[in-house]
Design a protein around this motif. Structure first.
Motif, PDB file in Angstrom:
ATOM      1  N   THR A 125      -3.869   9.890  32.786  1.00 39.18           N
ATOM      2  CA  THR A 125      -3.775   8.651  31.696  1.00 39.18           C
ATOM      3  C   THR A 125      -3.381   7.624  32.519  1.00 39.18           C
ATOM      4  OG1 THR A 125      -2.690  10.489  30.305  1.00 39.18           O
ATOM      5  CG2 THR A 125      -2.622   8.253  29.629  1.00 39.18           C
ATOM      6  N   ARG A 126      -2.875   7.494  33.325  1.00 35.42           N
ATOM      7  CA  ARG A 126      -2.564   6.044  34.014  1.00 35.42           C
ATOM      8  C   ARG A 126      -3.604   5.765  34.789  1.00 35.42           C
ATOM      9  NH1 ARG A 126       2.297   8.956  35.653  1.00 35.42           N
ATOM     10  NH2 ARG A 126       1.375   9.212  38.037  1.00 35.42           N
ATOM     11  N   GLU A 127      -4.426   6.425  35.286  1.00 36.64           N
ATOM     12  CA  GLU A 127      -5.876   6.165  35.867  1.00 36.64           C
ATOM     13  C   GLU A 127      -6.569   5.647  34.787  1.00 36.64           C
ATOM     14  OE1 GLU A 127      -9.575   8.382  38.332  1.00 36.64           O
ATOM     15  OE2 GLU A 127      -7.738   9.517  37.567  1.00 36.64           O
ATOM     16  N   ILE A 128      -6.946   6.057  33.631  1.00 40.28           N
ATOM     17  CA  ILE A 128      -7.750   5.607  32.563  1.00 40.28           C
ATOM     18  C   ILE A 128      -7.097   4.182  32.201  1.00 40.28           C
ATOM     19  CG2 ILE A 128      -8.439   5.628  30.252  1.00 40.28           C
ATOM     20  CD1 ILE A 128      -8.169   9.028  30.666  1.00 40.28           C
ATOM     21  N   ALA A 129      -5.744   4.038  32.179  1.00 43.91           N
ATOM     22  CA  ALA A 129      -5.191   2.882  31.710  1.00 43.91           C
ATOM     23  C   ALA A 129      -5.469   1.636  32.880  1.00 43.91           C
ATOM     24  CB  ALA A 129      -3.706   2.822  31.356  1.00 43.91           C
ATOM     25  N   ALA A 130      -5.610   2.201  34.419  1.00 47.12           N
ATOM     26  CA  ALA A 130      -5.888   1.208  35.176  1.00 47.12           C
ATOM     27  C   ALA A 130      -7.410   0.727  35.078  1.00 47.12           C
ATOM     28  CB  ALA A 130      -5.489   1.775  36.633  1.00 47.12           C
ATOM     29  N   GLN A 131      -8.214   1.546  34.727  1.00 46.97           N
ATOM     30  CA  GLN A 131      -9.530   1.138  34.692  1.00 46.97           C
ATOM     31  C   GLN A 131      -9.760   0.445  33.393  1.00 46.97           C
ATOM     32  OE1 GLN A 131     -11.157   5.187  34.284  1.00 46.97           O
ATOM     33  NE2 GLN A 131     -11.012   5.340  36.551  1.00 46.97           N
ATOM     34  N   HIS A 132      -8.917   0.378  32.209  1.00 49.60           N
ATOM     35  CA  HIS A 132      -9.328  -0.342  31.095  1.00 49.60           C
ATOM     36  C   HIS A 132      -8.421  -1.374  30.576  1.00 49.60           C
ATOM     37  CE1 HIS A 132     -12.633   2.393  30.184  1.00 49.60           C
ATOM     38  NE2 HIS A 132     -12.051   3.352  30.627  1.00 49.60           N
ATOM     39  N   ALA A 133      -6.942  -1.238  31.009  1.00 44.58           N
ATOM     40  CA  ALA A 133      -6.001  -2.248  30.391  1.00 44.58           C
ATOM     41  C   ALA A 133      -6.435  -3.769  30.597  1.00 44.58           C
ATOM     42  CB  ALA A 133      -4.692  -1.766  30.956  1.00 44.58           C
ATOM     43  N   GLU A 134      -6.363  -4.512  29.524  1.00 43.14           N
ATOM     44  CA  GLU A 134      -6.662  -5.793  29.340  1.00 43.14           C
ATOM     45  C   GLU A 134      -5.705  -6.541  30.272  1.00 43.14           C
ATOM     46  OE1 GLU A 134      -8.101  -8.957  29.331  1.00 43.14           O
ATOM     47  OE2 GLU A 134      -9.319  -7.896  28.081  1.00 43.14           O
ATOM     48  N   THR A 135      -6.168  -7.426  31.348  1.00 42.14           N
ATOM     49  CA  THR A 135      -5.157  -7.849  32.188  1.00 42.14           C
ATOM     50  C   THR A 135      -4.859  -9.291  31.718  1.00 42.14           C
ATOM     51  OG1 THR A 135      -7.287  -8.881  33.052  1.00 42.14           O
ATOM     52  CG2 THR A 135      -6.274  -6.993  34.136  1.00 42.14           C
ATOM     53  N   ALA A 136      -5.238  -9.671  30.420  1.00 42.84           N
ATOM     54  CA  ALA A 136      -4.739 -10.878  30.015  1.00 42.84           C
ATOM     55  C   ALA A 136      -3.055 -10.761  29.387  1.00 42.84           C
ATOM     56  CB  ALA A 136      -5.547 -11.407  28.571  1.00 42.84           C
ATOM     57  N   ASP A 137      -2.920  -9.420  29.254  1.00 42.90           N
ATOM     58  CA  ASP A 137      -1.456  -9.025  28.884  1.00 42.90           C
ATOM     59  C   ASP A 137      -0.448  -9.195  30.177  1.00 42.90           C
ATOM     60  OD1 ASP A 137       1.049  -7.664  28.370  1.00 42.90           O
ATOM     61  OD2 ASP A 137       0.049  -6.719  26.649  1.00 42.90           O
ATOM     62  N   VAL A 138       0.454  -9.964  30.295  1.00 35.02           N
ATOM     63  CA  VAL A 138       1.248 -10.341  31.401  1.00 35.02           C
ATOM     64  C   VAL A 138       1.772  -8.997  31.970  1.00 35.02           C
ATOM     65  CG1 VAL A 138       1.719 -12.699  30.915  1.00 35.02           C
ATOM     66  CG2 VAL A 138       3.368 -10.889  29.994  1.00 35.02           C
TER      67      VAL A 138
END
Length: 494
Positions: A448-461
């Protein structure tokens, strides 16, 4: 199986029990005493439905570090009188695994607790495995005498010791102890190693079950004998049939699949399904029709939950085998039949939904969505069939399934299912990158962390800082760190 009590998903305890990323974020924002109390409760009463496929230990260990939590509650739990009364691994396994991760992060108090428990605790083998990965040679050598003292120096004790050495998950301590010059340590461990190797050789020389030259009838009789003594030999017998059955045996196999004894009939269904026999789908349907849907209540992990006395035990056994055999079929004929069966109201309908989810086409999207909703209505957000169905919703890109998937994500107590749901949301929900993907960076499951690392919006600090921390954490899985580094390239500068 042990069934944990899970708090509502909107509470801090419920979030932590589920291993959700929001659990860590809420714990760090909550009063420290409240957060530590909830964390201790999770570690001391394992909240996982199946510890073999769900991760929590690294998640909880990281939170102990972030909260600067003490280990007094874990110590009291490990060395309580109950340790000698309740010897099941699930009572202490999670706590020991958390201590193992804390030891790898440099918490010396966790290492000392593991050594002490390995010397005196009931679940000492688990503690020893944790130490085998983290302790130095001197620490492991100091445990040789207290561990070996658990086994009396007689024939029974030596036999038990040989079995433990042979089946050890982490062999490093035993190898170190075998090098000890003391007869009471080194000589005894070496003798146990030799005894274990001899036992393994003896088992290989005394195989049980079918022999070369067996006929189809002999294999079917063997499967039925196993059924009568309570052993399900349908799978092994089907593999034997693949070796001994020829085209001339098909009439006998079809007859056994229609009207044979339950053990033999189950074996034949598995065999014919594996060979994609054109008649097997009709035999599967007939087996399922032998159990009225009102007579069998769904049970987690079992395609048919039997109500004692409600139906014939033989019919239930054959129906289970039929559904299991069908789920392993991969041909177009199985998919076509699934479209006809998905409207039924029994476990065969659920199997049909799983088949369409895994191998259906775009035209099957509404059928998969209907099966997904039906599974939730029937068994809630932890229904056994949901894993395949949420995978199918993601594979087929069913955008209108996003609200249902979000419900499963929030409510399921299974971190493994939540991870599969997160992957499906990444394919169906445009808001995933700025929503659930952010909290998934703190999830307990590495996939799940891997999926998040691929998709999470980097505009969130929060995302940038979390990605940096994951990239630098030596305990993080390689796949997660690879996904992080791929994002750090064009999207994020560190």
């Amino acid at each position: 199986m042990f069934e944990p009590a899970i708090a509502p998903s909107g509470t801090l305890l419920g979030l932590l029990q589920r291993g959700r990323g929001d659990g860590t974020l809420h714990a760090l924002a909550a009063p420290r005493a409240e957060a530590l109390a909830a964390l201790d409760r999770c570690v001391l009463a394992d909240p996982r439905h199946d510890w073999r496929v769900e991760n929590r230990s690294l998640y909880y260990a990281r939170l102990y570090l972030d909260l600067h939590g003490g280990l007094e509650a874990i110590e009291a739990h490990l060395f309580a009188p109950e340790d000698h009364l309740d010897t099941e691994e699930h009572r202490t396994g999670l706590a020991l695994a958390v201590l193992g991760h804390l030891a790898s992060y440099g918490r010396h108090d966790a290492l000392l607790l593991l050594r002490r428990y390995a010397a005196t605790g009931t679940n000492w083998a688990w503690a020893l495995d944790e130490l085998a990965l983290r302790d130095d040679d001197a620490g492991l050598r100091s445990l040789a005498e207290p561990v070996l003292a658990r086994f009396p120096q007689d024939e029974t004790g030596d036999t038990e010791l040989a079995g433990v050495v042979r089946d050890a998950f982490e062999p490093r301590p035993w190898r170190l102890w075998a090098e000890d010059q003391r007869d009471a340590v080194g000589a005894r461990v070496r003798a146990a190693q030799e005894h274990g190797s001899f036992d393994r050789w003896q088992r290989q020389m005394r195989p049980t079950g079918p022999r070369p030259g067996w006929s189809v009838r002999a294999v079917l009789d063997w499967a039925q004998e196993g059924y009568e003594r309570g052993a399900d030999l349908a799978g092994p017998a089907a593999r034997c049939l693949a070796a001994v059955a020829g085209p001339e045996d098909r009439p006998e196999l079809l007859a056994a699949g229609r009207d044979g004894a339950p053990g033999a009939r189950a074996a034949v269904l598995h065999h014919l399904a594996a060979g994609r026999d054109p008649a097997v789908l009709d035999l599967v349907e007939a087996a399922a029709d032998g159990v009225h849907p009102l007579d069998a209540a769904a049970a987690p992990g079992d395609p048919y939950g039997d109500v004692p006395g409600a139906v014939d035990r033989d019919a239930l056994h054959v129906a289970r085998a039929a559904v299991t055999a069908y789920l392993r079929m991969t041909g177009e004929d199985a998919v076509a039949r699934a479209r006809a069966w998905v409207g039924r109201s029994d476990p065969l309908a659920a199997a049909a939904g799983e088949t369409l989810a895994a191998r259906g086409e775009e035209r099957d999207a509404q059928l998969v969505l209907g099966a997904l909703r039906a599974a939730i209505r029937a068994a809630g957000p932890d229904a056994p069939a949901l894993g395949a169905l949420v995978d199918g919703a993601g594979r087929l890109g069913i955008a209108c399934a996003a609200p249902v998937l979000r419900h499963v994500y929030r409510e399921t107590a299974s971190s493994q299912l939540r991870g599969r749901t997160a992957r499906a949301l990444a394919a169906t929900d445009p808001s995933f990158a700025s929503g659930f993907a952010v909290e998934c960076l703190w999830d307990c499951e590495e996939t799940t962390r891997e999926i998040a690392a691929q998709h999470a919006e980097t505009a969130d600090v929060r995302v940038a800082e979390r990605l940096r921390r994951l990239a630098a954490d030596p305990a993080e899985e390689v796949e997660v760190q690879t996904a992080v580094r791929n994002r750090i390239g064009p999207d994020l500068q560190v």
